[in-house]
Design a protein around this motif. Structure first.
Motif, PDB file in Angstrom:
ATOM      1  N   PHE A 233       0.799  -1.218   0.000  1.00 10.44           N
ATOM      2  CA  PHE A 233       0.000   0.000   0.000  1.00 10.44           C
ATOM      3  C   PHE A 233       0.838   1.278   0.000  1.00 10.44           C
ATOM      4  O   PHE A 233       0.481   2.266  -0.635  1.00 10.44           O
TER       5      PHE A 233
ATOM      6  N   CYS B 260     -12.282  -1.309   7.222  1.00  8.92           N
ATOM      7  CA  CYS B 260     -10.918  -1.525   7.730  1.00  8.92           C
ATOM      8  C   CYS B 260      -9.901  -1.613   6.595  1.00  8.92           C
ATOM      9  O   CYS B 260      -8.812  -1.063   6.696  1.00  8.92           O
ATOM     10  N   ASN B 261     -10.276  -2.316   5.517  1.00 13.41           N
ATOM     11  CA  ASN B 261      -9.348  -2.426   4.382  1.00 13.41           C
ATOM     12  C   ASN B 261      -9.027  -1.055   3.814  1.00 13.41           C
ATOM     13  O   ASN B 261      -7.879  -0.744   3.489  1.00 13.41           O
TER      14      ASN B 261
ATOM     15  N   GLN C  11      -6.727   0.973   5.930  1.00 15.22           N
ATOM     16  CA  GLN C  11      -5.341   0.532   5.795  1.00 15.22           C
ATOM     17  C   GLN C  11      -4.681   1.215   4.594  1.00 15.22           C
ATOM     18  O   GLN C  11      -3.562   1.703   4.679  1.00 15.22           O
TER      19      GLN C  11
ATOM     20  N   GLN D 228      -4.161   4.658   5.477  1.00 15.52           N
ATOM     21  CA  GLN D 228      -3.417   4.758   6.721  1.00 15.52           C
ATOM     22  C   GLN D 228      -4.062   5.745   7.678  1.00 15.52           C
ATOM     23  O   GLN D 228      -3.431   6.702   8.117  1.00 15.52           O
TER      24      GLN D 228
ATOM     25  N   LYS E 213      -6.874   6.436  11.045  1.00 14.16           N
ATOM     26  CA  LYS E 213      -7.595   5.947  12.208  1.00 14.16           C
ATOM     27  C   LYS E 213      -8.620   7.004  12.580  1.00 14.16           C
ATOM     28  O   LYS E 213      -8.345   8.202  12.432  1.00 14.16           O
TER      29      LYS E 213
ATOM     30  N   CYS F 192      -8.575   1.768  14.150  1.00 17.10           N
ATOM     31  CA  CYS F 192      -8.806   1.238  12.806  1.00 17.10           C
ATOM     32  C   CYS F 192      -9.056  -0.267  12.906  1.00 17.10           C
ATOM     33  O   CYS F 192      -8.986  -0.986  11.931  1.00 17.10           O
ATOM     34  N   ASP F 193      -9.369  -0.755  14.123  1.00 18.28           N
ATOM     35  CA  ASP F 193      -9.492  -2.195  14.337  1.00 18.28           C
ATOM     36  C   ASP F 193     -10.875  -2.699  13.974  1.00 18.28           C
ATOM     37  O   ASP F 193     -11.885  -2.119  14.374  1.00 18.28           O
TER      38      ASP F 193
END
Ligand code: DCP
Ligand code: MG
Length: 370
Positions: free
Chosen positions: A85, A280-281, A284, A287, A289, A316-317
């Motif tokens: 990424f 969530c993806n 990521q 980047q 939160k 970001c969980d």
């Protein structure tokens, strides 16, 4: 077009990179060139889904969002590549630097896609087609990648056009061609028409832009709510949405309209898990939160509510997001209600500097990555 509010005719370019993640991987690893590759999914082809596939793999039917196992069945020689990424993000920034040579009116839609308004360009080139050619060439020369461009007088038509001659395409749809173009366009290609709305339209005998055009505006609104007004205009080739620079990512969300209304809490929770995973993806990739989790619910009568919940530290969980969404859902007493849409969004991003205020957004449909 024939719209009195649009005094100056705009020149809009939509640029979209070809097989973006896969092309970057093939560029950086010569062994992967000319091969069928899938970025994402699991290397053994067991779990996970494909983020994107090289054009070689697409010949076998491998597509974005397809489970790895299915990709392997369709194309036994497919090579699974782990996504990088950070590299895609860097390439994305470089593409934007190229765009900025021509205009500051740039609205990125994702890492590999952006609208540019070149009604007035910094280099005084004047021709949007010429600018699109130069941008494509710069991307080739400087980044060894290809992009496809669509050129028109509004965002919607430019976006459809960029997809028409992929890869490495350049498609121009001028004012005189728009009406005929829209008439032939399938309803599922219309902006904001998802799979459920498309099904509904087809049941009503609406298959193309020409069919949509037969419906008066009040009928459109009756059947499709607020979006109906937008469909009415877009079927006539009218799209006055402006290219919005400085449009920072203020939220990342995912939503789904279901083929049938959900009535069981277990079903709703399964959908919330899927939506939270998608969120969530995307977090990521960007980047990011965030501190606020928002749940959106649309009931079968189109009534819509949102509920949100904030946590003290940015997250970001997956677990935190899906748990919060499920608690928000429970608090709405969903038993016995008929739910046609659920959405999960994360916002209130912690680490990002304060932004300018976003201009008023006329577009009710673009709800995500605001
Ligand atoms: N992507 C993803 N999951 C999806 C769709 C896309 O992770 N379901 C990622 C991988 C893609 C990138 O976003 O490379 C850009 O998406 P596009 O839809 O533009 O697809 P590509 O650029 O891969 O292919 P195309 O040539 O069709 O634009
Ligand atoms: Mg692309």
């Amino acid at each position: 077009m024939q719209n009195s509010t649009e005094s100056i005719r705009r020149k809009i370019i939509h640029i979209d990179m070809d097989a973006f993640y896969a092309s970057v991987e093939q560029r950086d690893n010569p062994e992967l060139r000319g091969k069928a590759i899938a970025v994402g999914g699991s290397p053994e082809g067991r779990g996970g889904v494909v983020a994107t596939a090289s054009y070689e793999a697409r010949k076998f039917g491998v597509r974005s969002a397809m489970p790895s196992k299915q990709a392997r069945q369709l194309c036994p020689e497919v090579i699974f590549v782990r996504p990088r990424f950070a590299v895609y993000k860097e390439v994305s920034q470089k593409i934007r630097e190229i765009f900025r040579r021509y205009t500051d009116l740039i609205e990125p839609l994702s890492l590999d896609e952006a609208y540019l308004d070149v009604t007035e360009d910094k280099l005084d080139i004047g021709s949007a087609i010429e600018i699109a050619k130069q941008i494509k060439q710069a991307i080739k020369d400087e980044l060894q990648l290809t992009a496809s461009a669509g050129v028109s007088i509004n965002k919607f038509v430019a976006k459809i056009a960029s997809d028409m001659n992929k890869p490495d395409g350049l498609t121009f749809i001028g004012p005189s061609g728009i009406e005929a173009f829209m008439e032939k366009l399938a309803v599922e290609k219309f902006f904001g028409v998802g799979k459920v709305t498309a099904e509904k339209m087809k049941k009503m005998g609406l298959f193309t832009g020409a069919d949509l055009k037969k419906l008066p505006e009040d009928e459109m609104i009756k059947h499709f709510g607020k979006a109906g007004r937008f469909y009415y205009q877009i079927a006539r080739g009218i799209d006055n949405r402006e290219v919005q620079p400085n449009r920072e990512t203020k939220s990342i969300g995912a939503e789904d309209t279901f083929a049938y209304d959900l009535t069981e809490i277990e079903e709703m929770n399964i959908e919330l898990d899927k939506l939270s995973q998608t969120v969530c993806n995307r977090l990521q990739v960007y980047q990011l939160k965030g501190r606020t989790i928002t749940l959106k619910i649309k009931y079968s009568d189109f009534k819509q509510i949102t509920r949100n919940y904030s946590v003290s530290e940015p997250v970001c969980d997956f677990e935190v997001i899906t748990d919060a969404a499920k608690k928000l859902l429970l608090a709405t007493n969903p038993e016995g209600k008929r739910i046609r849409l659920l959405g999960v969004t994360l916002s209130n991003f912690g680490e990002i500097a304060p932004k300018q205020k976003k201009p008023e957004h006329p577009d009710q449909l673009e709800l995500f990555e605001e």
